[in-house]
Design a protein around this motif. Structure first.
Motif, PDB file in Angstrom:
ATOM      1  N   VAL A   8       0.709  -1.117   0.056  1.00 29.42           N
ATOM      2  CA  VAL A   8       0.152   0.086  -0.004  1.00 29.42           C
ATOM      3  C   VAL A   8       0.811   1.276  -0.129  1.00 29.42           C
ATOM      4  O   VAL A   8       0.489   2.278  -0.590  1.00 29.42           O
ATOM      5  CB  VAL A   8      -0.941  -0.043   1.223  1.00 29.42           C
ATOM      6  CG1 VAL A   8      -1.696   1.139   1.263  1.00 29.42           C
ATOM      7  CG2 VAL A   8      -1.873  -1.205   0.997  1.00 29.42           C
ATOM      8  N   ALA A   9       2.045   1.242   0.632  1.00 23.35           N
ATOM      9  CA  ALA A   9       2.880   2.431   0.621  1.00 23.35           C
ATOM     10  C   ALA A   9       3.432   2.615  -0.670  1.00 23.35           C
ATOM     11  O   ALA A   9       3.617   3.824  -1.187  1.00 23.35           O
ATOM     12  CB  ALA A   9       4.091   2.169   1.681  1.00 23.35           C
ATOM     13  N   ARG A  10       3.509   1.512  -1.595  1.00 23.92           N
ATOM     14  CA  ARG A  10       4.309   1.931  -2.943  1.00 23.92           C
ATOM     15  C   ARG A  10       2.961   2.508  -3.598  1.00 23.92           C
ATOM     16  O   ARG A  10       3.147   3.214  -4.797  1.00 23.92           O
ATOM     17  CB  ARG A  10       4.670   0.439  -3.724  1.00 23.92           C
ATOM     18  CG  ARG A  10       5.998   0.072  -3.181  1.00 23.92           C
ATOM     19  CD  ARG A  10       6.540  -1.343  -3.859  1.00 23.92           C
ATOM     20  NE  ARG A  10       5.585  -2.201  -3.810  1.00 23.92           N
ATOM     21  CZ  ARG A  10       5.653  -3.360  -3.125  1.00 23.92           C
ATOM     22  NH1 ARG A  10       6.831  -3.351  -1.942  1.00 23.92           N
ATOM     23  NH2 ARG A  10       4.769  -4.532  -3.071  1.00 23.92           N
ATOM     24  N   ASN A  11       1.775   1.941  -3.551  1.00 25.15           N
ATOM     25  CA  ASN A  11       0.470   2.379  -4.204  1.00 25.15           C
ATOM     26  C   ASN A  11       0.450   4.056  -3.988  1.00 25.15           C
ATOM     27  O   ASN A  11       0.152   4.547  -4.581  1.00 25.15           O
ATOM     28  CB  ASN A  11      -0.759   2.065  -3.720  1.00 25.15           C
ATOM     29  CG  ASN A  11      -0.807   0.481  -4.086  1.00 25.15           C
ATOM     30  OD1 ASN A  11      -0.111   0.047  -5.349  1.00 25.15           O
ATOM     31  ND2 ASN A  11      -1.602  -0.353  -3.715  1.00 25.15           N
ATOM     32  N   VAL A  12       0.865   4.365  -2.638  1.00 28.59           N
ATOM     33  CA  VAL A  12       0.756   5.836  -2.182  1.00 28.59           C
ATOM     34  C   VAL A  12       1.476   6.673  -3.096  1.00 28.59           C
ATOM     35  O   VAL A  12       1.409   7.685  -3.528  1.00 28.59           O
ATOM     36  CB  VAL A  12       0.845   5.903  -0.609  1.00 28.59           C
ATOM     37  CG1 VAL A  12       1.281   7.727  -0.350  1.00 28.59           C
ATOM     38  CG2 VAL A  12      -0.337   5.501   0.085  1.00 28.59           C
ATOM     39  N   ALA A  13       2.818   6.104  -3.108  1.00 21.49           N
ATOM     40  CA  ALA A  13       3.969   7.000  -3.908  1.00 21.49           C
ATOM     41  C   ALA A  13       3.638   6.818  -5.244  1.00 21.49           C
ATOM     42  O   ALA A  13       3.795   7.866  -6.331  1.00 21.49           O
ATOM     43  CB  ALA A  13       5.411   6.040  -3.794  1.00 21.49           C
ATOM     44  N   LYS A  14       2.930   5.763  -5.853  1.00 23.11           N
ATOM     45  CA  LYS A  14       2.401   5.604  -7.128  1.00 23.11           C
ATOM     46  C   LYS A  14       1.450   6.733  -7.515  1.00 23.11           C
ATOM     47  O   LYS A  14       1.258   7.345  -8.646  1.00 23.11           O
ATOM     48  CB  LYS A  14       1.923   4.384  -7.767  1.00 23.11           C
ATOM     49  CG  LYS A  14       1.732   4.138  -8.711  1.00 23.11           C
ATOM     50  CD  LYS A  14       0.704   2.855  -9.147  1.00 23.11           C
ATOM     51  CE  LYS A  14       0.249   2.515 -10.642  1.00 23.11           C
ATOM     52  NZ  LYS A  14      -0.258   1.192 -10.832  1.00 23.11           N
ATOM     53  N   TYR A  15       0.512   6.904  -6.719  1.00 20.75           N
ATOM     54  CA  TYR A  15      -0.700   7.842  -7.021  1.00 20.75           C
ATOM     55  C   TYR A  15      -0.009   9.137  -6.837  1.00 20.75           C
ATOM     56  O   TYR A  15      -0.679  10.090  -7.577  1.00 20.75           O
ATOM     57  CB  TYR A  15      -1.814   7.558  -5.974  1.00 20.75           C
ATOM     58  CG  TYR A  15      -2.403   6.129  -6.025  1.00 20.75           C
ATOM     59  CD1 TYR A  15      -2.543   5.222  -7.005  1.00 20.75           C
ATOM     60  CD2 TYR A  15      -2.909   5.412  -4.677  1.00 20.75           C
ATOM     61  CE1 TYR A  15      -3.004   4.121  -6.961  1.00 20.75           C
ATOM     62  CE2 TYR A  15      -3.519   4.396  -4.753  1.00 20.75           C
ATOM     63  CZ  TYR A  15      -3.551   3.440  -5.923  1.00 20.75           C
ATOM     64  OH  TYR A  15      -4.139   2.386  -5.897  1.00 20.75           O
ATOM     65  N   LYS A  16       0.889   9.443  -5.776  1.00 17.07           N
ATOM     66  CA  LYS A  16       1.357  10.976  -5.721  1.00 17.07           C
ATOM     67  C   LYS A  16       2.073  11.096  -7.060  1.00 17.07           C
ATOM     68  O   LYS A  16       1.872  12.211  -7.364  1.00 17.07           O
ATOM     69  CB  LYS A  16       2.256  10.920  -4.703  1.00 17.07           C
ATOM     70  CG  LYS A  16       1.588  11.069  -3.217  1.00 17.07           C
ATOM     71  CD  LYS A  16       2.745  11.039  -2.115  1.00 17.07           C
ATOM     72  CE  LYS A  16       2.136  11.155  -0.799  1.00 17.07           C
ATOM     73  NZ  LYS A  16       3.154  11.226   0.410  1.00 17.07           N
ATOM     74  N   LYS A  17       2.873  10.422  -7.573  1.00 15.38           N
ATOM     75  CA  LYS A  17       3.439  10.672  -8.987  1.00 15.38           C
ATOM     76  C   LYS A  17       2.386  10.813 -10.068  1.00 15.38           C
ATOM     77  O   LYS A  17       2.526  11.957 -10.834  1.00 15.38           O
ATOM     78  CB  LYS A  17       4.236   9.457  -9.056  1.00 15.38           C
ATOM     79  CG  LYS A  17       5.401   9.562 -10.704  1.00 15.38           C
ATOM     80  CD  LYS A  17       6.298   8.567 -10.661  1.00 15.38           C
ATOM     81  CE  LYS A  17       7.064   8.841 -11.870  1.00 15.38           C
ATOM     82  NZ  LYS A  17       8.014   7.692 -12.044  1.00 15.38           N
TER      83      LYS A  17
END
Length: 483
Positions: free
Chosen positions: A211-220
């Motif tokens: 989920v932390a990787r998803n957060v980074a992906k969504y921010k980008k």
């Protein structure tokens, strides 16, 4: 959450399950005609009961318990039943335009309207957070993000209210709901909301790397301005089931001067002492409703005869017959030799229609049961291709249909003729008749019809399909080849 003594926990779980099932069977108002109760019962028997039986807390007590459970396990609802019940709730949501929030609270109200509820059960039943999650998960697993969002939103809201409390029946959690909801929003193109839900998830489970990787992906994605759909096109809107005519308002009788009610003998000695009570529903296509066509006792006999033989209904597909999601029901076929009641019914149909029902000019009586959300999407009864299995009877196409309502329903279940824009509600013991073919033998396109989903109740019908061969002198061709 504190320590729970194994035997105490097991006793609490078993007692909770037992009390819920006992209440369902003892409370006369807790009828499984209510689709929410039916879904809850199926889910409880499929998911909650095995949870109790195979829980770690029950391990010390349960050799005999497990053995007893194994004896009845084959009679319990399976995964297909539970997922089908979830899909039925979504179907009711779409066809009748129901508010999901209202359904979760036991209210069958059309969304965004001030109309009275379509169905008001004697006892209001609410769905749990786990129930809502399961419905949303069924939609999620099929890529139906329109429905997964609406149901998972309700699941997340309810889980937030009870977060931290222990419920042994829940298979899912707030984290599960947020995880699936975030991805559903992402697939629907709402990256900012997917980001906010993923951040909320990390408040409860900060160590979750995925989920932390998803957060980074969504921010980008938001920073680069590439917000939008990133995957298969989602369903943004519900399917247009309203086209079925299931909510079509019926015109007032005074605006239909060409329609009438009458007592009919149709020239048959069989009907001289007790004429048929005929109500004309529509002129084009020709649709008539015969009231009190069958007695309560006869209807119950036919249902009992068909009960042991009911199987999932199939539809004609090319040269084969197969199950289809657009027809959800169970059916059985009865020969006229099955019982004197069936034989008498065949004679009555022949008298009212004036048609020859002797083999092979008519099919056996088909008895159909539509349960939770049972429906049949728009279709023709007659074959539209010479390759249809109907032609294997060597008696031509289906010239006419007689559909007998063997039960009443509390809401839904109408027969809707799409192009005629007319919907015939379920009238217990009545028979609906229409011609499928025009006099020149062509299929009548105006007979496209649908069985609207059962909103509340248990719908039983008996269908008699009559074929064109053998009817040449009973329904002759017209002088006008276009008729």
């Amino acid at each position: 959450q504190g320590y729970h003594h194994p035997r105490v926990s097991f006793k609490v779980s078993a007692c909770r399950f037992y009390e819920k099932v006992r209440a369902l069977h003892q409370d006369p108002e807790a009828s499984v005609d209510n689709p929410l109760l039916a879904f809850s019962l199926i889910k409880r028997l499929h998911s909650d009961w095995p949870n109790v039986v195979y829980s770690e807390e029950a391990a010390e007590n349960t050799q005999a318990f497990h053995a007893g459970f194994k004896d009845v396990e084959h009679e319990l609802p399976g995964t297909e039943d539970l997922d089908g019940a979830a899909q039925a709730l979504m179907r009711l949501q779409d066809v009748y335009g129901l508010s999901v929030k209202g359904m979760v609270n036991g209210i069958f109200q059309r969304a965004g309207t001030s109309f009275p509820p379509l169905y008001s059960p004697g006892r209001r039943v609410s769905l749990s957070a786990d129930d809502c999650f399961h419905v949303g998960k069924v939609a999620y697993d099929t890529g139906d993000y329109y429905h997964s969002i609406t149901w998972l939103e309700e699941a997340a809201s309810l889980f937030r209210l009870s977060y931290g409390s222990w419920n042994p029946e829940d298979r899912s959690s707030l984290e599960d709901a947020l995880d699936h909801l975030a991805f559903s929003y992402f697939m629907a193109g709402n990256v900012s909301h997917a980001l906010s839900l993923s951040k909320e998830f990390l408040q409860y489970d900060p160590s979750n790397r995925r989920v932390a990787r998803n957060v980074a992906k969504y921010k980008k994605l938001l920073e680069t301005g590439t917000e939008g759909c990133h995957g298969p096109p989602p369903q943004h809107c519900p399917p247009s089931h309203a086209l079925l005519g299931c909510l079509s308002p019926q015109p007032a009788p005074e605006h239909l001067p060409h329609l009438s009610c009458s007592y009919e003998t149709n020239g048959s000695p069989y009907l001289l002492l007790q004429p048929a009570k005929k109500e004309m529903v529509q002129i084009r296509p020709y649709v008539a409703l015969y009231h009190d066509f069958i007695s309560d006792a006869e209807a119950e006999t036919i249902k009992k005869l068909a009960g042991p033989w009911l199987q999932r209904s199939v539809v004609a597909s090319g040269e084969k017959q197969q199950k289809a999601e657009y027809r959800i029901s169970k059916s059985a076929w009865l020969k006229d030799t099955a019982d004197p009641v069936v034989q008498a019914l065949e004679q009555r149909i022949a008298a009212v229609t004036g048609l020859d029902l002797q083999p092979p000019y008519a099919e056996y009586l088909q008895v159909v049961n539509y349960g939770l959300g049972g429906h049949y999407e728009p279709h023709f009864d007659h074959a539209t291709s010479r390759k249809s299995p109907l032609y294997r009877m060597k008696s031509g196409n289906r010239i006419a249909t007689v559909m007998i309502y063997l039960s009443a329903v509390e809401a839904g279940g109408s027969t809707a003729f799409i192009y005629a824009n007319v919907s015939v509600p379920v009238v217990k013991n009545a028979a609906l008749f229409w011609w499928n073919l025009r006099r020149n033998g062509d299929g009548d396109g105006d007979t496209l019809h649908a069985g609207c989903p059962v909103l509340a109740g248990d719908k039983w019908v008996a269908n008699k399909w009559i074929h064109e061969h053998g009817q040449e002198f009973r329904r002759p061709c017209s002088a006008n080849p276009q008729d």
